[in-house]
Scaffold this motif. Structure first.
Motif, PDB file in Angstrom:
ATOM      1  N   UNK A 267       1.122  -1.270   0.027  1.00 38.81           N
ATOM      2  CA  UNK A 267      -0.040  -0.368  -0.107  1.00 38.81           C
ATOM      3  C   UNK A 267       1.098   0.986  -0.527  1.00 38.81           C
ATOM      4  N   UNK A 268       1.793   1.302   0.885  1.00 36.16           N
ATOM      5  CA  UNK A 268       2.536   2.879   0.723  1.00 36.16           C
ATOM      6  C   UNK A 268       3.587   2.507  -0.398  1.00 36.16           C
TER       7      UNK A 268
ATOM      8  N   UNK B  78       2.344   1.902  -3.320  1.00 34.86           N
ATOM      9  CA  UNK B  78       1.548   2.814  -4.193  1.00 34.86           C
ATOM     10  C   UNK B  78       1.359   4.200  -3.995  1.00 34.86           C
ATOM     11  N   UNK B  79       1.291   4.011  -2.745  1.00 34.15           N
ATOM     12  CA  UNK B  79       0.393   5.720  -2.263  1.00 34.15           C
ATOM     13  C   UNK B  79       2.199   6.674  -2.846  1.00 34.15           C
TER      14      UNK B  79
ATOM     15  N   UNK C  42       4.201   6.134  -4.760  1.00 33.94           N
ATOM     16  CA  UNK C  42       4.323   6.460  -6.829  1.00 33.94           C
ATOM     17  C   UNK C  42       3.239   6.961  -7.094  1.00 33.94           C
ATOM     18  N   UNK C  43       1.974   7.151  -7.033  1.00 43.00           N
ATOM     19  CA  UNK C  43       0.827   7.771  -7.488  1.00 43.00           C
ATOM     20  C   UNK C  43       0.921   9.358  -6.984  1.00 43.00           C
ATOM     21  N   UNK C  44       2.029   9.625  -5.684  1.00 40.70           N
ATOM     22  CA  UNK C  44       2.235  10.953  -5.241  1.00 40.70           C
ATOM     23  C   UNK C  44       3.904  11.502  -6.049  1.00 40.70           C
TER      24      UNK C  44
ATOM     25  N   UNK D 250       3.864  10.579  -9.473  1.00 48.62           N
ATOM     26  CA  UNK D 250       3.779  10.879 -10.841  1.00 48.62           C
ATOM     27  C   UNK D 250       3.361  12.003 -11.145  1.00 48.62           C
ATOM     28  N   UNK D 251       2.678  12.320  -9.867  1.00 46.82           N
ATOM     29  CA  UNK D 251       1.988  14.313  -9.687  1.00 46.82           C
ATOM     30  C   UNK D 251       3.345  14.757  -9.894  1.00 46.82           C
TER      31      UNK D 251
ATOM     32  N   UNK E 208       5.443  14.443 -12.751  1.00 46.97           N
ATOM     33  CA  UNK E 208       4.985  15.414 -13.871  1.00 46.97           C
ATOM     34  C   UNK E 208       5.188  16.892 -13.997  1.00 46.97           C
TER      35      UNK E 208
END
Lengths: 52, 212
Positions: free
Chosen positions: A4-5, A7-8, A10-12, A14-15, A18
């Motif tokens: 979970x950590x 993936x979390x 990874x999400x931040x 990515x932003x 970008x």
């Protein structure tokens, strides 16, 4: 680090990635414009009538 | 960037962990503000398109194009962060049965096609008018996409904002608002930079033609 950590993160990431990529693109664009402006300034100086 | 950085710090360090979803719920603080910012950019682009059709002002065409450009970037980020959240929560990267996801994808693809349309026509009033009409058609998809989750009978996508207000703790909502403000401010700054860059590009081209 749990799945979970990961993936979390990874999400931040990515932003953030970008935003950084966008800032880098803007920096490259500004550098290109500066080069073009220099070229145009040189061209304009070359066209200035002698003694003017 | 400071506002967004503060929001991310609050989301990761201060906001309490969700009892149902655990740590994965913290993606909410970036995913939802990014999605709402994408909607705002598309809406702004449509508003500028309407102003263009109304006044025929050339500047509105460029402003509409820039806003849609920003909306597409934020739309892509929405899809990527949403997909990561789906993988943790549902065990799949994508669910075709979810109307909210599919409608957002349609909205994203619709506005991605805007660029194909725009660059297939030579620059001039015809391109500006076509682009403006297309941008206005797309805006219809925004409320449909937004309301899809509320209209769906069987869904797994979480509903946080209901008629009774936000279904979360006060600290979570405060964190969400800071993240939303940060994302909107970031989009505004990027929009302004991009617009200035595009205007400068146009003036440079004009200058080059004058000096040629």
């Amino acid at each position: 680090m749990s799945a979970g950590e990961k993936y979390l993160a990874a999400a931040y990431a990515v932003v953030l990635g970008a935003v950084l990529a966008y800032v880098a693109i803007i920096a490259l664009k500004l550098a290109r414009m500066e080069r073009e402006l220099d070229e145009l300034a040189q061209l304009a100086r070359g066209r200035r009538p002698a003694g003017g | 960037m400071l506002l967004l950085g503060g929001g991310v710090a609050l989301a990761l360090l201060w906001a309490p962990e969700d009892a149902d979803q655990g740590i994965s719920q913290r993606i909410f603080y970036i995913h939802v503000p990014v999605a709402l910012t994408a909607y705002a950019c598309f809406g702004w682009g449509a508003w500028k398109a309407l102003r263009h059709l109304w006044t025929r002002g050339e500047r509105y065409d460029l402003e509409s194009y820039t806003a849609i450009h920003m909306g597409t970037i934020f739309g892509l980020l929405t899809l990527v962060t949403g997909s990561i959240w789906a993988k943790i929560s549902w065990g799949v990267w994508w669910s075709w049965g979810e109307r909210q996801l599919v409608l957002f994808l349609i909205l994203f693809l619709f506005y991605s096609a805007y660029f194909m349309l725009r660059f297939s026509v030579d620059a001039g009033p015809a391109r500006a008018n076509l682009s403006a009409v297309y941008a206005l058609f797309g805006v219809v998809l925004i409320p449909v996409s937004f309301l899809a989750i509320r209209l769906a009978e069987n869904f797994i996508h979480p509903v946080v904002f209901t008629r009774e207000g936000p279904q979360m703790a006060g600290s979570m909502f405060a964190t969400f608002l800071v993240c939303l403000a940060g994302t909107l401010a970031l989009a505004g700054a990027l929009y302004s930079n991009e617009l200035t860059g595009k205007r400068l590009d146009e003036r440079l081209l004009e200058l080059r033609e004058l000096l040629a």
